[in-house]
Design a protein around this motif. Structure first.
Motif, PDB file in Angstrom:
ATOM      1  N   PRO A 151       0.818  -1.221   0.000  1.00  0.00           N
ATOM      2  CA  PRO A 151       0.000   0.000   0.000  1.00  0.00           C
ATOM      3  C   PRO A 151       0.853   1.274   0.000  1.00  0.00           C
ATOM      4  CG  PRO A 151      -0.749  -1.527   1.710  1.00  0.00           C
ATOM      5  CD  PRO A 151       0.531  -2.066   1.173  1.00  0.00           C
ATOM      6  N   GLN A 152       2.066   1.209   0.613  1.00  0.00           N
ATOM      7  CA  GLN A 152       2.940   2.390   0.661  1.00  0.00           C
ATOM      8  C   GLN A 152       4.322   2.054   0.100  1.00  0.00           C
ATOM      9  OE1 GLN A 152       2.451   3.200   4.996  1.00  0.00           O
ATOM     10  NE2 GLN A 152       1.811   5.223   4.328  1.00  0.00           N
ATOM     11  N   GLY A 153       5.002   3.083  -0.398  1.00  0.00           N
ATOM     12  CA  GLY A 153       6.380   2.924  -0.855  1.00  0.00           C
ATOM     13  C   GLY A 153       7.315   2.846   0.351  1.00  0.00           C
ATOM     14  N   THR A 154       8.566   2.435   0.113  1.00  0.00           N
ATOM     15  CA  THR A 154       9.551   2.302   1.191  1.00  0.00           C
ATOM     16  C   THR A 154      10.832   3.034   0.820  1.00  0.00           C
ATOM     17  OG1 THR A 154       8.683   0.080   1.605  1.00  0.00           O
ATOM     18  CG2 THR A 154      10.768   0.617   2.645  1.00  0.00           C
ATOM     19  N   ARG A 155      11.343   3.809   1.788  1.00  0.00           N
ATOM     20  CA  ARG A 155      12.652   4.455   1.613  1.00  0.00           C
ATOM     21  C   ARG A 155      13.544   3.963   2.746  1.00  0.00           C
ATOM     22  NH1 ARG A 155      14.775   9.145  -0.845  1.00  0.00           N
ATOM     23  NH2 ARG A 155      16.394  10.184   0.373  1.00  0.00           N
TER      24      ARG A 155
END
Length: 365
Positions: free
Chosen positions: A242-246
């Motif tokens: 659902p969300q991007g990752t950094r």
């Protein structure tokens, strides 16, 4: 007679003939056990030659011709070793036994027998399907071992109802799906391919791997015996998150180079101290160590003919040699730096060596 059908398996054929009334029949039984999976053969019949294909139809198999809405249900016939024409002939002979006193029903049966007989001439193509939950039926591929474009073979997992119909015990049933999933995790699948470097025939190995504290991924590795080229590629085994990752790692120690790293195809990499950024398409998906990925980045820069080859200018070459030197110092643990992975799909990973505790050098946003 115990006989082996090429590209299939061993079966028992029993044949009976009566000298008095000339009645004869043949039956087959599988000489093996019930297979792990059911099988479905779908054949597009387009010529008279297709009618001569050998067919093993066990007693628990269903035969269908969708164009006629025709079906021979399971357990209505004994197992047979015949041809497609033989199955249609047998059906045409069985139909008159259903003759009813009602004239309308009788005429419909006659009409249907006519349609079955016309199929044998193959004036137009039709589909022949054999579906066998025991996995022991077979439709001949005359071109074997080459692929047959007209024949589609599908293996499937039996439903509980099909397993009960075959007399399989309930306990086995409950265990099988778990075992099959476990087998897939333990098994290395192999398929033929060509080397991306020299185009010689090579094998690609594929395996499902569970990364601790992360998720399942599919790793594919190709080794070429001809030129020695090796490549590995990784695909996410799950969906887009659902969300991007950094992920930001502060490299402070040579031991950081041994951290496992999963860089998906959608992940970009940044090293601010070198003013370096690697776009998301470059290098593809990789499952390696931090050292392995930094070496791949170094090789990518060195292999580019426009940066270090004859086509490059002296100033560019000097700059890049300096960049490679600094990158080598980071690989050897002589220089501290930040390593940043940015994946909008959320499918990349950098090992936390303190897991399940927090890692002071690692920040995941």
């Amino acid at each position: 007679l115990l006989t082996r059908i090429p590209f299939f398996k061993e079966i028992i054929v029993s044949s009976f003939a009566c000298d008095s009334c000339s009645w004869s029949n043949t039956e087959i039984q599988s000489a093996g056990r019930i297979q792990e999976q059911g099988v479905r053969y779908t054949l597009a019949v387009t010529s008279r030659q297709d009618m001569n294909r050998e067919v093993v139809k066990t007693d628990c198999a269903t035969a269908r011709i969708p164009e006629l809405d025709f079906e021979i249900p399971a357990f209505t016939q004994k197992g047979v070793l015949t041809t497609i024409e033989g199955i249609i002939d047998r059906a045409a002979q069985t139909c008159p036994l259903l003759q009813a006193t009602d004239e309308e029903v009788a005429s419909k049966i006659d009409e249907f027998i006519g349609k079955l007989k016309q199929l044998k001439e193959v004036h137009s193509s039709f589909t022949f399907i054999i579906d066998d939950p025991s996995g022991n039926s077979f439709v001949e591929n005359p071109r074997a071992p080459q692929k047959d474009d007209a024949l589609v073979v599908t293996h499937y997992r039996r439903t509980p109802q099909q397993a009960a119909m075959l007399g399989l015990e309930g306990e086995e049933l409950d265990e099988k799906p778990a075992d099959s999933a476990e087998d897939l995790r333990n098994e290395v699948l192999q398929f033929n391919t060509n080397c991306p470097e020299c185009n010689a025939p090579a094998n690609t190995n594929m395996k499902l791997v569970q990364i601790p504290h992360f998720k399942e991924v599919i790793i594919m590795a190709t080794n070429c015996d001809s030129c020695g080229h090796r490549t590995n590629e990784v695909k996410s085994g799950g969906a887009i998150e659902p969300q991007g990752t950094r992920i930001t790692l502060r490299i402070t120690d040579p031991s950081d180079m041994t951290r496992d790293i999963l860089k998906s195809e959608t992940c970009s990499v940044e090293i601010p101290e070198l003013e370096f950024e690697l776009g998301m398409g470059a290098l593809g998906g990789k499952f390696t160590t931090l050292e392995g990925l930094l070496k791949d980045i170094r090789d990518l820069v060195e292999r580019n003919p426009f940066t270090l080859g004859d086509s490059s200018t002296p100033s560019k070459t000097e700059k890049l040699q300096e960049f490679i030197g600094k990158l080598q110092e980071i690989i050897e643990g002589k220089t501290k730096a930040h390593f940043i992975m940015d994946d909008p799909a959320g499918n990349s990973y950098l090992q936390n060596v303190y897991a399940p505790e927090e890692d002071p050098e690692l920040k995941v946003e």
